[in-house]
Design an enzyme around this catalytic site. Structure first.
Site, short mmCIF file in Angstrom:
data_model
loop_
_atom_site.label_atom_id
_atom_site.label_comp_id
_atom_site.label_asym_id
_atom_site.label_seq_id
_atom_site.Cartn_x
_atom_site.Cartn_y
_atom_site.Cartn_z
N HIS A 99 11.60 41.23 -44.84
CA HIS A 99 10.78 41.11 -43.63
C HIS A 99 11.63 41.34 -42.37
O HIS A 99 12.86 41.21 -42.39
CB HIS A 99 10.12 39.73 -43.58
CG HIS A 99 8.95 39.60 -44.52
ND1 HIS A 99 8.19 38.48 -44.65
CD2 HIS A 99 8.42 40.52 -45.38
CE1 HIS A 99 7.23 38.67 -45.54
NE2 HIS A 99 7.35 39.90 -46.00
N GLU A 101 12.06 39.61 -39.72
CA GLU A 101 12.84 38.45 -39.24
C GLU A 101 14.17 38.36 -39.99
O GLU A 101 15.22 38.12 -39.37
CB GLU A 101 12.04 37.16 -39.44
CG GLU A 101 10.73 37.10 -38.65
CD GLU A 101 9.53 37.60 -39.45
OE1 GLU A 101 9.69 38.53 -40.26
OE2 GLU A 101 8.43 37.06 -39.27
N CYS A 125 6.13 34.29 -41.94
CA CYS A 125 5.73 33.65 -43.20
C CYS A 125 6.67 32.47 -43.50
O CYS A 125 7.65 32.25 -42.79
CB CYS A 125 5.76 34.67 -44.34
SG CYS A 125 7.42 35.14 -44.87
N CYS A 128 10.35 33.42 -44.03
CA CYS A 128 11.04 33.71 -42.77
C CYS A 128 11.21 32.46 -41.92
O CYS A 128 12.20 32.32 -41.20
CB CYS A 128 10.29 34.79 -41.99
SG CYS A 128 10.42 36.40 -42.81
ZN LIG Z 1 8.35 36.79 -43.64
#
Ligand SMILES: [Zn+2]
Length: 201
Positions: A99, A101, A125, A128
């Site tokens: 992801h 992040e 999420c 993250c």
């Molecule tokens: Zn994430």
């Protein structure tokens, strides 16, 4: 890089024809600038369904990390699946993709990101959220919360709340920011470089 908001358009490096002796009033403010950097970074993503960017900023308004969603370094993204659903989870992107992040934190160009803010297109999420907390990031500024009711986002809010990481939704002042590479040629450089009005005696 469309963002929801007013229909007004900011044209970067755009209209310089008026007020060339005064400071510009329509410059990008810091939050717009950092969110736009996150959205620009997202345009690097190969993901056909979801392009997400993140931008980490320290307390001096300096960018210390940028990332977008993608496959891990060295893992050929032509050999890994990009689909969201399949009979076998191993044939979806989820076990493999990093992801935005995560990439922004790992790409940091400072010793650490303690006390920083992270600008993200999507609410982070739970995975993250763990990274954000462990990295010492203290503030999350997100644009979309479209997965608000999923278990991942619910768990994320629970973790962020417990860890004291603040989060707030970004409300852009303008709906679109346009980058026009041609604008540099249209600008009245003779008037802005400080020499144009010097008259020979
Ligand atoms: Zn994430």
């Amino acid at each position: 890089m469309d963002v929801k908001g007013k229909d007004e358009i900011v044209q970067l490096n755009g209209n310089h024809s008026e007020c060339l002796t005064k400071k510009r009033q329509d410059y990008l403010e810091w939050p717009e600038y950092f969110m736009a950097v996150a959205f620009l970074s997202a345009q690097r993503s190969k993901d056909p369904n979801s392009q997400v960017g993140a931008c980490i900023v320290n307390q001096e308004n300096k960018i210390v990390g940028i990332g977008y969603n993608g496959m891990p370094n060295g893992c050929d993204d032509d050999l890994l699946p990009w689909s969201r659903s399949a009979d076998n989870k191993l044939d979806t992107k989820y076990p493999y993709v990093c992801h935005a992040e995560l990439n922004a934190i790992m790409n940091k160009n400072s010793a650490d990101v303690k006390g920083c803010s992270i600008y993200v297109a999507l609410f982070p999420c739970n995975e993250c959220a763990k990274l954000i907390i462990q990295a010492g990031i203290k503030d999350v500024i997100y644009l979309s919360d479209k997965y608000h009711d999923t278990p991942e986002m619910t768990a994320s809010r629970r973790l962020l709340n417990l860890a004291g990481v603040t989060y707030k939704q970004f409300k852009p002042k303008q709906g679109r920011i346009v980058i026009d590479f041609n604008s540099i040629n249209h600008s009245d450089l003779k008037s802005t470089n400080g020499f144009a009005n010097v008259q020979s005696p």
